[in-house]
Scaffold this active site. Structure first.
Site, PDB file in Angstrom:
ATOM      1  N   ARG E  98       0.734  -1.073   0.064  1.00 34.73           N
ATOM      2  CA  ARG E  98      -0.050   0.003  -0.148  1.00 34.73           C
ATOM      3  C   ARG E  98       0.687   1.202  -0.255  1.00 34.73           C
ATOM      4  O   ARG E  98       0.687   2.125  -0.666  1.00 34.73           O
ATOM      5  CB  ARG E  98      -0.982   0.102   1.278  1.00 34.73           C
ATOM      6  CG  ARG E  98      -1.795   0.956   1.375  1.00 34.73           C
ATOM      7  CD  ARG E  98      -3.140   0.731   0.150  1.00 34.73           C
ATOM      8  NE  ARG E  98      -2.753   1.540  -1.115  1.00 34.73           N
ATOM      9  CZ  ARG E  98      -3.122   1.166  -2.210  1.00 34.73           C
ATOM     10  NH1 ARG E  98      -3.740  -0.072  -2.304  1.00 34.73           N
ATOM     11  NH2 ARG E  98      -2.846   2.098  -3.353  1.00 34.73           N
ATOM     12  N   LYS E 133       3.209  25.134  -4.011  1.00 35.72           N
ATOM     13  CA  LYS E 133       1.996  24.667  -3.512  1.00 35.72           C
ATOM     14  C   LYS E 133       2.214  23.255  -3.681  1.00 35.72           C
ATOM     15  O   LYS E 133       1.378  22.558  -4.669  1.00 35.72           O
ATOM     16  CB  LYS E 133       0.753  25.236  -4.479  1.00 35.72           C
ATOM     17  CG  LYS E 133       0.477  26.743  -4.444  1.00 35.72           C
ATOM     18  CD  LYS E 133      -0.447  27.393  -5.217  1.00 35.72           C
ATOM     19  CE  LYS E 133      -0.817  28.756  -5.034  1.00 35.72           C
ATOM     20  NZ  LYS E 133      -1.793  29.168  -5.803  1.00 35.72           N
ATOM     21  N   LYS E 165       6.965  41.317  -3.489  1.00 35.34           N
ATOM     22  CA  LYS E 165       5.594  41.554  -4.073  1.00 35.34           C
ATOM     23  C   LYS E 165       5.244  43.028  -3.592  1.00 35.34           C
ATOM     24  O   LYS E 165       6.134  43.662  -3.083  1.00 35.34           O
ATOM     25  CB  LYS E 165       4.490  40.649  -3.297  1.00 35.34           C
ATOM     26  CG  LYS E 165       4.905  39.268  -3.811  1.00 35.34           C
ATOM     27  CD  LYS E 165       3.633  38.146  -2.913  1.00 35.34           C
ATOM     28  CE  LYS E 165       3.773  36.922  -3.776  1.00 35.34           C
ATOM     29  NZ  LYS E 165       2.783  35.987  -3.045  1.00 35.34           N
ATOM     30  N   GLU E 195       7.131  40.549  -8.799  1.00 36.50           N
ATOM     31  CA  GLU E 195       5.766  40.376  -9.379  1.00 36.50           C
ATOM     32  C   GLU E 195       5.658  41.745  -9.971  1.00 36.50           C
ATOM     33  O   GLU E 195       5.586  42.895  -9.038  1.00 36.50           O
ATOM     34  CB  GLU E 195       4.984  39.932  -8.210  1.00 36.50           C
ATOM     35  CG  GLU E 195       3.633  39.674  -8.757  1.00 36.50           C
ATOM     36  CD  GLU E 195       2.800  39.069  -7.730  1.00 36.50           C
ATOM     37  OE1 GLU E 195       3.015  38.426  -6.623  1.00 36.50           O
ATOM     38  OE2 GLU E 195       1.518  39.665  -7.576  1.00 36.50           O
ATOM     39  N   ASP E 216       1.430  38.173 -12.844  1.00 32.45           N
ATOM     40  CA  ASP E 216       0.566  37.204 -12.360  1.00 32.45           C
ATOM     41  C   ASP E 216      -0.632  37.949 -12.853  1.00 32.45           C
ATOM     42  O   ASP E 216      -1.225  38.955 -12.771  1.00 32.45           O
ATOM     43  CB  ASP E 216       0.396  37.592 -10.586  1.00 32.45           C
ATOM     44  CG  ASP E 216      -0.423  36.719 -10.054  1.00 32.45           C
ATOM     45  OD1 ASP E 216      -0.781  35.449 -10.451  1.00 32.45           O
ATOM     46  OD2 ASP E 216      -1.020  37.004  -9.130  1.00 32.45           O
TER      47      ASP E 216
END
Lengths: 279, 279, 279, 279, 279, 279
Positions: E98, E133, E165, E195, E216
């Site tokens: 598993r 992420k 940012k 950014e 972005d």
């Protein structure tokens, strides 16, 4: 004689072991905000050890609980005595219960058995010491429990003492040479102990500068002669065949220390329970 | 019934605890390339448990040693039996000695005491089971030792079983409601056990679908009636006040399981030693 | 004097620290199956320490590599000496390079500086000892390196020795009382050392049964008197203000031990490199 | 530039290493509730690094202590300056002493040596950078200390930069191909640095898109030509043979960065002590 | 691009999590010495990732098993393909099943989804990159899986890249000042990305020396203009609103990189199974 | 249903993985004492899971932050809902951001997908259960998320349930024998489940005392007959080929449980973000 930070480090895996992923019963059956008070009670006459560890377990499971500690390690208490009153959220306290009690019951068991041995040798001048025959993972806690019961500690680990035995003597080419080899290499605050089987060895070892002698399974009369030879210059330790029945005779032989693994390896858990305090 | 990988993970801190920075005696007194053979011997009649753990300890300290294992866990052996012959570099084997023996002596102690209890209930149909009253850090090993002695395991941890007690019943608003709450939320392969004090509770619990009942400190006669009510549909467990003297009467009452913490918490270490094999 | 298992445990986080998620350069630039031979070379005259640790690092990064070890810890080697020839897959060996060298350069640096101090006190009968002034995380390795350089170890950690200082004496109500308190409570193979500022203290400490005395920043002449008082019964250690210039005078005063943190805290790394062996 | 959580994680094993099972001296000799104030003092002129780490060590050993921090990392202080006043239970503070000082003395040693190198290159426009030649286990702390001394950090670990060397160029089939291989595979915020031995290589590397060049053991005059070729487009780093004597000449050649392992590997500990504050 | 040692370190807790104290089913139902052969099969068309991790899991559970690996990470295979044939003791192999499959199914899922995105942008010159992420605990493995699918990695962690940012720009007092602050302090092989929301910002950032720009949620037409401004000097990355439908338009705008968290956060597991090989 | 202490233990390595040595951006670009308020927002309609974990992450990175929690696990919220408002030092909160969101997005993704499956089987009496097909390292968290979505947990690990399959039956010599073997050896609160392919097996398994049956890839009609045979005595679980399209037909067949790995292995992350709150 127990590092407070070590307690915090030890109890994390202890609790993980008993909880696993989650305490199913407490989480399912007890409301998250229900509060209650619980007493940790002695259910027989015991010598206490492990109160700080138990408190740390309760606090880890219920960080906001109040712990009212009413005894301290080393106290001799009667059946019925309240050791700790824990007040707070019931869920966390009950999750902690078994781990806290398992520790208290075992360590107080060690302390209580130690105290029984100590009582047998009262007035003899001999001290009871432990060994490295401890439960894996609990060395520091059990050595502390021995002290709570009135005993003393032998070396804590393989890096805090040298114990020369027969085969070492053979390799080194004699007892004197073996002691010399050890004394020139050990850390300077570490003692060298030599296991002696005969009085001749006792004489040679003292002469060669041994810091302590271990008389393993020696007859009380022979030990008495050994004590006369050493005459207080270094510590004399008796081991082997120590029971509650035999220990006094050994202690009266004039040795300084009597060691047994039984107090750590074979101490039955004492009866300590957790009871909810009625409102 | 013990995960081999877990053994490897557990023994690392056990050895670190006993060695500290270095085994002073072996390093100073024994030549690095000296080899020898040693026997791990039973010094009394015992039931064996922990052979794989001991072997893992010797192998970690002397990776090239040969371990000739002559018994297996669960065997009943006589005093004098050789359990393992270890051959290799003496230094590493002697470093391993105390940790290997501490484990073997404790686990075989648990197995031996378990077997004594089992013998008392022979022929009754009841099985002996353990509890969560285990030594912190040794849960998996001690549960394995109980099985070596012929016993069975109760839940392994708080995440592998639910045990409903009085206070849970009060919170849930009755025994039936408590069981319903638990059964709807537990993992689907986990049983719900209920502690019952009266025969009325026994009846209600069976009706409500409890998977097992715990009869705590109940008289044998009452337990006999409980067994009649349940009539084999679910497991009936007796606990409380179990000793070698009282266990048979309890077992003859018709319960399926009898549980006691004594076999894990209060088992004296058995006598196992390491002796060099003469050439 | 370094536990082989401890080496394996220490190098895991050392390598993780230096590698992070992946050795980008070796993984991108070197073919997975390219093999090569590399020599670990001394680039100046040094005393070797850490060969086993370096080998363990190479083996962990290239499990199939061949390590031909040509020196051993404690050897004094000349610039140009090959310490280890490592043959195997280049990718893993190069990943190991920096960690292996960082350890070898530091530990051999400690050993080399220790040997320089030792050389200054040749013939005096005094031994050089280290302190607890070690690099956090490297205690066992640095204490080993001191021994490679010819020095001896003072206590390994706070649990393997007692050192009584001024403030302890004040609390205990005098030097004799302080020594008695310590001697009755320490593990039985652990020595009690007392820091003495005056000859009166030296006399009192010897009388009270101290196992060792620490003479901190004492003048050589005063130390000579102290040595006369003690007359070999217990170890006499000098510390404070020890430099390559001052150490001989201190050593000639008759003390047994001279301790300095410099050999572990301030030893410059020695020059050791890794070079590919031309075909 | 040091993760506060990492500090907490690092100091746990540092303290365990120095304490072992228990601080025998403090536990035996100091009453559990005795309080005192202690000053951490600079005993020579130094650049400070590690104050937060030392504070964390004191707090872990005496959770209720008050720490009055009077300097901050990067400060240049004179001998006699008080860095931190710690007030609380004496037992825990003294247990923490050696570990706190060992860290402070080492990190401030790195910062102080870094500042000495920085002073030599003042006004040249070059920056001093560290290397991966750090003490195993202390990478993050030492890189922080370099910044406290005024230096900059080179890559933190093998996963945060690519450094192409001769053998990589051979494998890839030329410098341009090697750079292309690396640039197409590195994480997108990671630079590719190339070690160049000749001016032709410098030209080819810039053309091929290298993000930085490493000029190892190159003469100042050649470096000056390299700087002219690069003309500020990418970072130019000089390494090899950097000493307090040679660094200025290298810095005046027009390179952007000068790197040396000495500031982390060979920085002597500075003198910092702990003294009880008289009432 | 995955450190082999890291694999070994990661799988230890993965297996402990899935096994707990013991694999009850395999231990009870399968004889300890029963052997068998099993195939790890793809049950749909997939891109492979994680073969080395799966092999390590099988080897840890059955150290003597033979693993015949028939594909390598990055291979595109058809349903029915055998990835690995594992032969050895059935008990250990089934315990591993598993965990091995969970890893293979997840990582191959990430690789397969990545490959689908890559296919959409074929011929555009843009590369697909991942983000931070990722699934906690699996960063290194998932970043590796992205590469198996043909993607590239963005920064590995917060210590291997700077991303400026809006709020950083406000604090620093403008974009140019913010870039200057970052560039003077980052490790020298680490890039500074900014950014940008507008073309003015793009111009200012390039001028100020940014190493990379993040656009972005910018429209393709605006990105095209940005690409013209930058004209290949630094990497241009588009992020936000990337789906299999929208990615091609974004890729054709001339950006170098397109990043999305979907490939790591939202990749469905692919179907891979273990089947016993009939004799 | 998630141990709070386990949360604290899990997030330490999660944060170390994402931070590495230091959060370069926050440390360089944000003043140490700047404070701000941030909202964790749902950006689509979701079922919440992981709020306590996210809060623990924020608190570990900014111990003094205020966390105003506005939802609880299991809540169904609309896009735009604020889950948590975090107020405190911006630097630590931003360091925590990605790890906190990664966990929340994944666990809420699992809960949301689970709730979609649950909705399909509303009114059928069947419950949705998970499997051991979870992400390595996240077993406890994902099992919790399934419950947040309205599902139930199957066994937590290999030590909390037995699942008898074809090959076990062959080894044991028949289904009845296999069940007997398992039931006599499992921990007493652990159930034994049997995979059945035919109605004959269903009848034999019920007769032999199986605690639960697993019907793998069985047709709804056959399952209906199985349900009739079992008639509620033990739990009947259907697995294999479960999708949002097929699940209702399976649920209407009268089984108690329907299990699928999709809810844990293939749940896309939901959209949750962190936004600074304007003053």
């Amino acid at each position: 004689m127990i590092d407070p930070r070590l307690i915090d480090e030890l109890i994390v895996p202890f609790l993980r072991e008993d909880i696993g992923f989650v305490d199913l019963t407490s989480t399912i059956m007890i409301d998250a905000d229900a509060t209650a008070a619980f007493d940790v009670n002695a259910r027989e006459d015991i010598v206490i050890s492990g109160v700080d560890v138990a408190v740390a377990v309760f606090r880890r499971c219920e960080p906001d609980c109040k712990t009212d500690v009413r005894v301290q390690d080393g106290d001799h208490v009667k059946a019925g005595a309240v050791l700790i009153r824990v007040t707070g959220k019931a869920r966390g306290i009950l999750t902690a219960e078994r781990t806290a009690l398992n520790i208290l019951q075992h360590l107080s068991g060690v302390a209580t058995l130690t105290a029984q041995y100590i009582k047998e040798i009262e007035g003899t001048g001999a001290q009871l010491v432990d060994t490295r025959k401890t439960t894996p993972g609990l060395r520091a806690l059990e050595k502390h429990a021995v002290r709570c019961g009135g005993g003393r500690n032998h070396r804590l680990a393989l890096d805090s003492g040298v114990l020369i035995k027969d085969n070492h003597i053979a390799v080194a080419g004699g007892l004197t040479a073996a002691i010399a080899r050890a004394k020139s290499q050990v850390p300077t605050l570490t003692k060298v102990q030599v296991e002696c089987d005969t009085l001749d060895q006792v004489r040679e070892a003292v002469e060669a500068g041994a810091d302590s002698l271990l008389l393993d399974n020696m007859e009380p009369d022979t030990m008495r002669e050994a004590a006369a030879i050493v005459s207080g210059r270094i510590l004399l330790e008796a081991s082997g065949g120590i029971t509650l029945e035999t220990i006094r005779a050994k202690a009266e032989s004039g040795v300084d220390l009597i060691s047994t693994g039984k107090i750590t390896q074979s101490a039955p858990a004492v009866d300590i329970g957790l009871d909810e305090v009625a409102d």
